[in-house]
Design an enzyme around this catalytic site. Structure first.
Site, short mmCIF file in Angstrom:
data_model
loop_
_atom_site.label_atom_id
_atom_site.label_comp_id
_atom_site.label_asym_id
_atom_site.label_seq_id
_atom_site.Cartn_x
_atom_site.Cartn_y
_atom_site.Cartn_z
N SER A 6 -11.88 3.73 4.06
CA SER A 6 -12.01 2.37 4.56
C SER A 6 -13.47 1.98 4.76
O SER A 6 -14.24 1.94 3.80
CB SER A 6 -11.19 2.22 5.86
OG SER A 6 -11.01 0.87 6.20
N ASP B 77 -9.25 4.10 -0.08
CA ASP B 77 -9.04 2.73 0.42
C ASP B 77 -10.35 2.07 0.86
O ASP B 77 -10.52 1.68 2.03
CB ASP B 77 -8.05 2.73 1.58
CG ASP B 77 -6.63 2.42 1.14
OD1 ASP B 77 -6.43 2.14 -0.05
OD2 ASP B 77 -5.72 2.48 1.98
N HIS C 221 -2.31 1.88 4.22
CA HIS C 221 -3.67 2.29 4.56
C HIS C 221 -3.69 3.58 5.38
O HIS C 221 -4.55 4.44 5.21
CB HIS C 221 -4.34 1.15 5.33
CG HIS C 221 -5.82 1.29 5.49
ND1 HIS C 221 -6.67 1.54 4.44
CD2 HIS C 221 -6.61 1.20 6.60
CE1 HIS C 221 -7.93 1.59 4.88
NE2 HIS C 221 -7.91 1.40 6.19
#
Length: 419
Positions: free
Chosen positions: A239, A273, A350
């Site tokens: 992320s 991600d 996620h």
């Protein structure tokens, strides 16, 4: 009413057993930084180190640290209707121990949230450093300076972004990237000290979660056995952490010894991600190394983020130019001939890059809008297999058998190469 389906993380997939230890080191005065957007000075660096063990040694579980950091305090973010279950579960998860063993060696998260992925990769013969960033992106963190025996420590709380498009958010992202890069540099300084001297530092204080006799033997056993050569380090993130990796590959920050740029330390990158908003906001250029990207099904369907990723990777400055290029030419992530990949696993969200779908009850995940369809154990296994095989294909000497199918599209059900 809901049920807790698991109270511990699964065993690691690789051929080696794994131990881990939390290390917190003091930051030398000349390397500390105080940035306008971050509320505290960098006094220490904290990480969990995963290390492979000799397969023939007897091992036993340790309970010197627990998976959930709520024993350090309850995060301020844990408020409102959808967070009440997190508060209610805090005492339960404070009883959930990591699969940590004693033995001789062979954005809203904490140092432990990626234990399954980090431990699995380590079980193939790799030392993994999982940093707990102190830029107020961790859900909660405690800072205790080992240089001061009387230091009771203080809590750092998660800092929520209110307006993503403001000038202050741009400044915040810049400061966080710089802060994180310094932490990573200090972590590398630590691991090199272990490799060269058998201790995390010769000139600053440090503390460990394990018994002193254990970590003294551990560090001595690692001495001279780690490949910390410039250009051989592996870089990974999830992320905002993946965006941090992209930032580092383009950074002009010198290494701590100032003989070369920090970005020259790395051999390849694995990104899970990647959050494209700060990448585009700061106009970060494409990654310079061979790269594996694993995108969850949720992020694949997040149109804004996925379109930004394609634009970034394919460099769509003119549609006519794109039409003349082959698919291999379009994926110009790196400036050399090494292969890069972008994969998606259907049904994942996620959180599947972390331990959360394994440990959290399904009702909690639904309230947090994490409707997991993929088997969380299989998701971690595929992430691990592909990550390890990618490292193997990039010349990293690791344990286990060659596994080329995991880097081929649709050989594994639901596992698709998308760019």
């Amino acid at each position: 009413m809901f049920q807790f389906t698991s109270t511990s993380l699964p065993e690691y997939e690789g051929p080696l057993r794994v131990g881990s230890v939390v290390i917190e080191t003091s930051v030398p005065e000349e390397l500390r930084c105080q940035l306008p957007s971050i509320e505290h000075e960098m006094k220490t660096v904290k990480l969990r180190m995963f290390y492979p063990l000799l397969p023939n040694k007897d091992v036993r579980r340790r309970k010197d640290e627990l998976w959930l950091p709520f024993n350090e305090g309850v995060p301020q973010i844990a408020k409102g209707f959808k967070w009440w279950m997190i508060r209610a579960c805090a005492s339960w998860f404070s009883k959930t121990s990591l699969p940590v063993y004693d033995g001789d060696i062979y954005q809203d998260s904490s140092r432990n949230v990626y234990s399954s992925l980090c431990g699995n990769i380590s079980s193939y013969g790799i030392v993994v450093l999982a940093l707990e960033h102190r830029d107020q992106t961790a859900i909660i963190s405690t800072v205790r300076d080992p240089a001061d025996p009387d230091d009771k420590g203080y809590l750092l709380q998660y800092h929520e972004i209110k307006d993503f498009y403001s000038d202050s958010t741009v400044a915040l992202h810049k400061d966080r990237f710089f802060f994180r890069e310094r932490e990573i540099q200090l972590a590398m300084k630590m691991i090199r000290s272990i490799n060269e001297h058998g201790v995390p530092s010769l000139d600053t204080a440090y503390s460990c979660s394990a018994d002193p006799k254990l970590y003294t033997r551990l560090f001595e056993s690692l001495k001279g056995r780690l490949n910390t050569t410039k250009g051989e380090i592996l870089l990974s993130g999830h992320s905002f952490g993946a965006a941090t990796c992209a930032y580092i590959t383009n950074s002009s920050t010198p290494s701590l010894n100032h003989n070369y740029l920090h970005r020259e330390e790395y051999k390849c990158a694995i990104l899970y991600d990647i959050w494209m908003f700060p990448v585009r906001q700061l106009n970060i250029q494409k990654i310079r190394y061979p790269t594996l990207m694993i995108i969850s099904y949720e992020f694949h369907r997040w149109t804004d983020n996925y379109e930004a990723l394609k634009t970034w990777l394919l460099d769509r400055e003119s549609e006519s130019q794109i039409g003349q290029e082959s698919a291999a030419d379009k994926l110009d992530i790196v400036s050399n001939e090494k292969t890069s990949h972008v994969f998606v696993l259907n049904g994942t969200v996620h959180a599947n890059q972390s331990d959360l779908p394994i440990l959290l009850p399904s009702m909690v995940l639904k309230i947090l809008k994490g409707k997991v369809k993929a088997d969380p154990y299989e998701a971690v296994k595929i992430n691990t297999r592909s990550s390890v095989q990618f490292l193997r294909e990039n010349g990293i000497k690791i344990q286990g058998e060659n596994d080329p199918d995991c880097l081929r599209s649709e050989v594994i059900p639901g596992w698709e190469k998308i760019i």
